[in-house]
Structure formats: C-alpha cells, structure tokens
Design a protein around this motif. Structure first.
Motif, mmCIF file in Angstrom:
data_model
loop_
_atom_site.group_PDB
_atom_site.id
_atom_site.type_symbol
_atom_site.label_atom_id
_atom_site.label_comp_id
_atom_site.label_asym_id
_atom_site.label_seq_id
_atom_site.Cartn_x
_atom_site.Cartn_y
_atom_site.Cartn_z
ATOM 1 N N MET A 1 0.832 -1.196 0.000
ATOM 2 C CA MET A 1 0.000 0.000 0.000
ATOM 3 C C MET A 1 0.873 1.254 0.000
ATOM 4 O O MET A 1 0.627 2.199 -0.738
ATOM 5 N N TRP A 2 1.910 1.263 0.845
ATOM 6 C CA TRP A 2 2.824 2.420 0.880
ATOM 7 C C TRP A 2 3.486 2.608 -0.484
ATOM 8 O O TRP A 2 3.568 3.722 -0.990
ATOM 9 N N VAL A 3 3.986 1.513 -1.059
ATOM 10 C CA VAL A 3 4.667 1.598 -2.350
ATOM 11 C C VAL A 3 3.706 2.104 -3.430
ATOM 12 O O VAL A 3 4.065 2.974 -4.234
ATOM 13 N N THR A 4 2.471 1.594 -3.436
ATOM 14 C CA THR A 4 1.474 2.031 -4.420
ATOM 15 C C THR A 4 1.210 3.521 -4.300
ATOM 16 O O THR A 4 1.166 4.248 -5.307
ATOM 17 N N MET A 5 1.037 4.001 -3.078
ATOM 18 C CA MET A 5 0.758 5.423 -2.885
ATOM 19 C C MET A 5 1.959 6.287 -3.243
ATOM 20 O O MET A 5 1.800 7.378 -3.791
#
Length: 143
Positions: A18-22
């Motif tokens: 999720m962090w990487v996607t954002m």
C-alpha cells in the motif's frame, strides 16, 4: 501455525505494498522520485516504524475478508493458487468499501474506486504469499 505466519506475512506485504502504491502514485502525479528508494533512508525508516505501529490494526481489519474468503474456498474445496489470486483481488475492493460504509465516507478523502483498484495488485500478491506459506502443501488448513 503456518496459517498464522502466512496471514501475518501477507498483511505485512499488503501494508508495505500500500505504501509503495501510494508513493508511486504520488511520484507520477507530482513528478518526483518515490520516497521509498534508497536515496531517502530516513523516509524508509519512518515508513517501517509507521508500519510496525499500524500492523495490529491492519491484522484486525484484514481478518474478516480473509476469513470469509477462506470459508468460501473451504466449502467449495478450492485451494489452488489462482483461487487465492481471485480472493486477493476482491479483498481490497470489499475492504475499502466496507470501511467507507462503516465510517460514513469519512475514512478516505479521495475516490475509493481508484484507491481500491490501485491496491488490487497488492491484494493479489499478499494472497499469493498467504497461499505459499500456509496452503501450498497438501496438508493445508482447507483440506
């Protein structure tokens, strides 16, 4: 034991994904390097610290979708990897929608449809991690 380890690792992969996607989304929108690359070690440490803080909450939030998926797969006698891919793709869509409904739309301040669709690959990868750790062998929990 394998289910607990697989579930914990899958949720960790989901949170980091999720962090990487954002970060990738912000990098594309604002034209800057993603902050998770090694040029920004202080940011990586902050994200890891924040991940450690929110992991208990994420473990609880992801549990209903994971249990429902496992119960459906058990009833249908399915435990191949592609069944987990389908469940992993559906989980972000259902989870974010349920969270929006429970908080009366106050949890996310941007379009939940795009956020849920962005997290589908992360859900798929997390579900594959769960399958690989907990269910890959024949004596899995679904049998």
């Amino acid at each position: 034991m394998r289910f607990t380890a697989g579930y914990t690792l899958a949720v960790l992969v989901g949170v980091l994904g999720m962090w990487v996607t954002m970060e990738i989304e912000d990098a594309v929108l604002y034209g800057r390097l993603p902050l998770f690359i090694l040029l920004f070690p202080d940011h990586v440490l902050k994200v890891l610290r924040l991940t450690a803080n929110i992991m208990p909450i994420c473990l609880l939030l992801a549990l209903p979708c994971a249990l429902v998926s496992l119960l459906i797969m058990k009833r249908r006698g399915r435990q191949q990897w592609w069944h987990f891919v389908i469940a992993g793709a559906v989980c972000p869509l259902l989870g974010i929608t349920a969270l929006q409904l429970l908080t009366f739309g106050r949890f996310f301040n941007r379009s939940i449809v795009f956020l849920a669709l962005e997290l589908v690959p992360t859900g798929i990868f997390a579900a594959l991690v769960l399958w690989f750790v907990a269910f890959r062998q024949r004596e899995g929990i679904l049998r």
